[in-house]
Each structure stands twice: as structure tokens, then as C-alpha cells.
Motif scaffolding. Structure first.
Motif, PDB file in Angstrom:
ATOM      1  N   VAL A 157     -70.485   1.640  -8.928  1.00  0.00           N
ATOM      2  CA  VAL A 157     -69.514   2.732  -9.049  1.00  0.00           C
ATOM      3  C   VAL A 157     -68.186   2.342  -8.388  1.00  0.00           C
ATOM      4  O   VAL A 157     -67.101   2.590  -8.926  1.00  0.00           O
ATOM      5  N   ILE A 158     -68.266   1.703  -7.232  1.00  0.00           N
ATOM      6  CA  ILE A 158     -67.068   1.289  -6.494  1.00  0.00           C
ATOM      7  C   ILE A 158     -66.286   0.240  -7.276  1.00  0.00           C
ATOM      8  O   ILE A 158     -65.053   0.298  -7.367  1.00  0.00           O
ATOM      9  N   ILE A 159     -66.986  -0.721  -7.861  1.00  0.00           N
ATOM     10  CA  ILE A 159     -66.302  -1.772  -8.630  1.00  0.00           C
ATOM     11  C   ILE A 159     -65.626  -1.178  -9.861  1.00  0.00           C
ATOM     12  O   ILE A 159     -64.503  -1.566 -10.215  1.00  0.00           O
ATOM     13  N   ARG A 160     -66.262  -0.225 -10.500  1.00  0.00           N
ATOM     14  CA  ARG A 160     -65.636   0.425 -11.651  1.00  0.00           C
ATOM     15  C   ARG A 160     -64.358   1.164 -11.244  1.00  0.00           C
ATOM     16  O   ARG A 160     -63.364   1.158 -11.970  1.00  0.00           O
ATOM     17  N   LYS A 161     -64.378   1.799 -10.076  1.00  0.00           N
ATOM     18  CA  LYS A 161     -63.175   2.477  -9.578  1.00  0.00           C
ATOM     19  C   LYS A 161     -62.093   1.452  -9.246  1.00  0.00           C
ATOM     20  O   LYS A 161     -60.912   1.670  -9.544  1.00  0.00           O
ATOM     21  N   MET A 162     -62.472   0.322  -8.655  1.00  0.00           N
ATOM     22  CA  MET A 162     -61.516  -0.729  -8.332  1.00  0.00           C
ATOM     23  C   MET A 162     -60.850  -1.269  -9.597  1.00  0.00           C
ATOM     24  O   MET A 162     -59.639  -1.514  -9.626  1.00  0.00           O
ATOM     25  N   ILE A 163     -61.631  -1.427 -10.651  1.00  0.00           N
ATOM     26  CA  ILE A 163     -61.118  -1.899 -11.939  1.00  0.00           C
ATOM     27  C   ILE A 163     -59.976  -0.993 -12.426  1.00  0.00           C
ATOM     28  O   ILE A 163     -58.916  -1.466 -12.862  1.00  0.00           O
ATOM     29  N   ILE A 164     -60.206   0.308 -12.326  1.00  0.00           N
ATOM     30  CA  ILE A 164     -59.197   1.274 -12.775  1.00  0.00           C
ATOM     31  C   ILE A 164     -57.968   1.225 -11.870  1.00  0.00           C
ATOM     32  O   ILE A 164     -56.833   1.126 -12.341  1.00  0.00           O
ATOM     33  N   ASP A 165     -58.210   1.274 -10.561  1.00  0.00           N
ATOM     34  CA  ASP A 165     -57.097   1.359  -9.606  1.00  0.00           C
ATOM     35  C   ASP A 165     -56.226   0.105  -9.597  1.00  0.00           C
ATOM     36  O   ASP A 165     -55.010   0.185  -9.388  1.00  0.00           O
ATOM     37  N   MET A 166     -56.844  -1.061  -9.799  1.00  0.00           N
ATOM     38  CA  MET A 166     -56.119  -2.324  -9.727  1.00  0.00           C
ATOM     39  C   MET A 166     -55.658  -2.819 -11.091  1.00  0.00           C
ATOM     40  O   MET A 166     -55.120  -3.916 -11.217  1.00  0.00           O
ATOM     41  N   ASN A 167     -55.905  -2.006 -12.147  1.00  0.00           N
ATOM     42  CA  ASN A 167     -55.455  -2.336 -13.508  1.00  0.00           C
ATOM     43  C   ASN A 167     -56.011  -3.650 -14.039  1.00  0.00           C
ATOM     44  O   ASN A 167     -55.334  -4.384 -14.766  1.00  0.00           O
ATOM     45  N   PHE A 168     -57.254  -3.946 -13.696  1.00  0.00           N
ATOM     46  CA  PHE A 168     -57.921  -5.097 -14.299  1.00  0.00           C
ATOM     47  C   PHE A 168     -58.321  -4.746 -15.730  1.00  0.00           C
ATOM     48  O   PHE A 168     -58.846  -3.662 -15.982  1.00  0.00           O
ATOM     49  N   SER A 169     -58.096  -5.660 -16.658  1.00  0.00           N
ATOM     50  CA  SER A 169     -58.521  -5.454 -18.051  1.00  0.00           C
ATOM     51  C   SER A 169     -59.881  -6.113 -18.255  1.00  0.00           C
ATOM     52  O   SER A 169     -60.011  -7.129 -18.947  1.00  0.00           O
ATOM     53  N   ILE A 170     -60.881  -5.541 -17.623  1.00  0.00           N
ATOM     54  CA  ILE A 170     -62.220  -6.113 -17.622  1.00  0.00           C
ATOM     55  C   ILE A 170     -63.226  -5.002 -17.885  1.00  0.00           C
ATOM     56  O   ILE A 170     -63.136  -3.924 -17.299  1.00  0.00           O
ATOM     57  N   ASP A 171     -64.165  -5.260 -18.769  1.00  0.00           N
ATOM     58  CA  ASP A 171     -65.266  -4.331 -18.999  1.00  0.00           C
ATOM     59  C   ASP A 171     -66.374  -4.628 -17.987  1.00  0.00           C
ATOM     60  O   ASP A 171     -66.862  -5.764 -17.912  1.00  0.00           O
ATOM     61  N   VAL A 172     -66.760  -3.623 -17.229  1.00  0.00           N
ATOM     62  CA  VAL A 172     -67.846  -3.784 -16.264  1.00  0.00           C
ATOM     63  C   VAL A 172     -69.103  -3.182 -16.868  1.00  0.00           C
ATOM     64  O   VAL A 172     -69.135  -1.997 -17.206  1.00  0.00           O
ATOM     65  N   ILE A 173     -70.137  -3.997 -17.000  1.00  0.00           N
ATOM     66  CA  ILE A 173     -71.369  -3.578 -17.653  1.00  0.00           C
ATOM     67  C   ILE A 173     -72.497  -3.537 -16.628  1.00  0.00           C
ATOM     68  O   ILE A 173     -72.773  -4.542 -15.953  1.00  0.00           O
ATOM     69  N   GLY A 174     -73.119  -2.382 -16.489  1.00  0.00           N
ATOM     70  CA  GLY A 174     -74.268  -2.234 -15.602  1.00  0.00           C
ATOM     71  C   GLY A 174     -75.560  -2.439 -16.372  1.00  0.00           C
ATOM     72  O   GLY A 174     -75.726  -1.923 -17.485  1.00  0.00           O
ATOM     73  N   ILE A 175     -76.473  -3.214 -15.787  1.00  0.00           N
ATOM     74  CA  ILE A 175     -77.749  -3.527 -16.433  1.00  0.00           C
ATOM     75  C   ILE A 175     -78.888  -2.892 -15.629  1.00  0.00           C
ATOM     76  O   ILE A 175     -78.930  -3.022 -14.399  1.00  0.00           O
ATOM     77  N   PRO A 176     -79.819  -2.192 -16.306  1.00  0.00           N
ATOM     78  CA  PRO A 176     -80.916  -1.532 -15.596  1.00  0.00           C
ATOM     79  C   PRO A 176     -81.717  -2.482 -14.710  1.00  0.00           C
ATOM     80  O   PRO A 176     -81.840  -3.675 -14.990  1.00  0.00           O
TER      81      PRO A 176
END
Length: 282
Positions: A157-176
């Protein structure tokens, strides 16, 4: 499979990949790879031209120096597993390569609020270390997508928020989470458990399932569920070291608007700390 340890060489090769418009997937790890890691690798392999796996035991996210020193290191075995899974590049830097001026002089990345939630699960300094190294890897490798396990759910969850805040153009995929036949989540730390402790550790998932049942059937309130779950852990020989039932998106308290709950649980068996996660549809 390329094995790269130095930043200049990594930057050169990554630049060549991008010149050829290759899609790049990144799987960040600390090594001692098990089937959980390899599930991430397999999924990433399906969806990318170039698959990069990093192996770096990040000192910034360890508050206990002994924990850092005893973290399992199986580099040669890791290489063999990654080669079998057709990884293109393994980035294996030394700490001096990543933090040339030492940790005290290192600029860091901190995601506020989310890193401070669930303080009994992790201290915020841990996530400061995670987000700093992940942001460095994102800048160095410039992946199109990055894969993380859901077992470390607060981290995801934190990394996904960092992606948004830092404007990274990266898809973060969580795996079960990948589990053994007894339901225990696979973890590099499981290697520290003796046969009796491994047997006790399976209760972590069972108690998490009990919490999920109570949430769905609404027979008890959150405080009652939490109290009972901690008592159950103790009765099964596990020392509670963090238990949270929260909103899956915000990691805050459940509300009427919460669509899904996240159960995050941590317990110690001897000197080994294990964590787990389960999603509950409300």
C-alpha cells in the motif's frame, strides 16, 4: 542471464534496453529466494520483454543489527533458481554501491501517515528504508512494472502511494501470498524455525481465518475479535507482535464505507518474527 554489481554497467545496459523500446519488469528482493519470490518472477516473466530481479539486503530497513547479520544469504542458489526462470538481469549491488556515503548521510524517501499506521506491526523507520531503496531501484532500472507480494501488505500500500506522490510511471502489481500445504505463508525467515516451531507457525493462518469468519458473520466487534485472536495466539505458543483489522485502502479503522478489510498479523516464535495478511470482502 546477466549478473551486474556496479551502477555504471547497470545504467548502460538499462539505457540500451530502453533504446530498443523493451518493456521491463522489476522484482525487488533481499534474496534467499523461495517459491513465493519465484511466483512473482513467473508472473513478471509473462508480461515483459526484459525481466530484472534485484537482490539487496537493505541495511536501512533493519532496526536490529543482529537481524541484519543473520538474514539468510543463499546467493549461488538464488542465481540457479533465477536462471531456470529465464531472468534476463540480476542486480546484486553491495551496500557501498547503493549508499556510498553511508546511511547517516543518505537522502531518504518517507511516505507519511501510511508508514505510521499500524505501529505495532512495523516501526516507520522500516518503511523509510523500504521506500528509499525501492525509489532508488525505480530510478536506476526505470521499469514499466514492478511486482510485490501481498504478504507484506502495508508495504504494498505504501509503495503504491509513493508511486502516485513521486509521479513514477510504473504499474505496481501485487501477487497473492504463496503458502505451504499447511497454510503457512512462505518466508525467508521460516528457515530459522525448527520442526516444532514450523508446526506452531501454521496456527497463524488458522487464527487469521477465524478473524475473517468473525468479520464476515459480524458476531463480534473489532475489539472483541482482536482480544480473542491475541489469546488464541498465546494459547497456541505464539507471541502476538502486531494485529490490525483495517480498511484495505486506507489502512485506517473500518468504517461503514469500507468495502474490504485487511487483516495484518505478526507473531514471534522463539526469536523469529512472522507476518501474514488476508483480505476480507465485507
Amino acid at each position: 542471464m546477466l549478473i551486474i554489481k556496479k551502477l555504471p554497467k547497470l545504467k548502460y545496459i538499462i539505457k540500451e534496453f530502453h533504446k530498443k523500446n523493451k518493456s521491463i519488469a522489476l522484482v525487488p528482493t533481499m534474496g534467499n529466494l523461495h517459491d513465493g519470490h519465484l511466483k512473482l518472477v513467473s508472473e513478471a516473466r509473462k508480461n515483459s520483454d526484459i525481466l530484472v530481479v534485484s537482490i539487496f539486503i537493505n541495511p536501512m530497513q533493519f532496526s536490529d543489527n543482529n537481524d541484519l547479520l543473520t538474514y539468510p544469504r543463499t546467493l549461488n542458489e538464488d542465481y540457479k533458481k533465477l536462471k531456470k526462470h529465464h531472468v534476463d538481469l540480476v542486480f546484486v549491488p553491495k551496500s557501498t554501491e547503493i549508499y556510498p556515503n553511508g546511511l547517516k548521510n543518505q537522502t531518504y524517501v518517507n511516505v507519511p501517515i501510511l508508514s505510521s499506521f499500524l505501529k505495532d506491526m512495523y516501526c516507520p523507520i522500516h518503511f523509510q528504508g523500504v521506500t528509499t531503496i525501492v525509489s532508488k531501484l525505480f530510478n536506476l532500472i526505470q521499469p514499466n512494472m514492478a511486482y510485490f507480494g501481498e504478504k507484506d501488505f502495508q508495504q504494498l500500500v505504501i509503495i503504491r502511494k509513493m508511486i502516485i506522490d513521486m509521479n513514477f510511471s510504473i504499474d505496481v502489481i501485487g501477487i497473492p501470498t504463496v503458502r505451504n500445504k499447511d497454510g503457512l505463508a512462505l518466508s525467508s525467515r521460516n528457515i530459522h524455525l525448527n520442526p516444532q516451531e514450523l508446526k506452531l507457525a501454521t496456527n497463524l493462518n488458522k487464527i487469521m481465518n477465524y478473524i475473517a469468519y468473525q468479520l464476515v458473520n459480524k458476531k463480534l466487534n473489532i475489539n472483541q475479535i482482536t482480544t480473542q485472536a491475541k489469546e488464541m495466539l498465546l494459547n497456541k505458543g505464539l507471541k502476538p507482535d502486531g494485529l490490525a483489522i483495517c480498511d484495505e485502502i486506507t489502512l485506517d479503522k473500518l468504517t461503514i464505507q469500507s468495502r474490504n478489510a485487511a487483516i495484518l498479523i505478526a507473531a514471534k516464535i522463539g526469536n523469529t518474527r512472522l507476518i501474514d495478511y488476508q483480505k476480507v470482502i465485507l
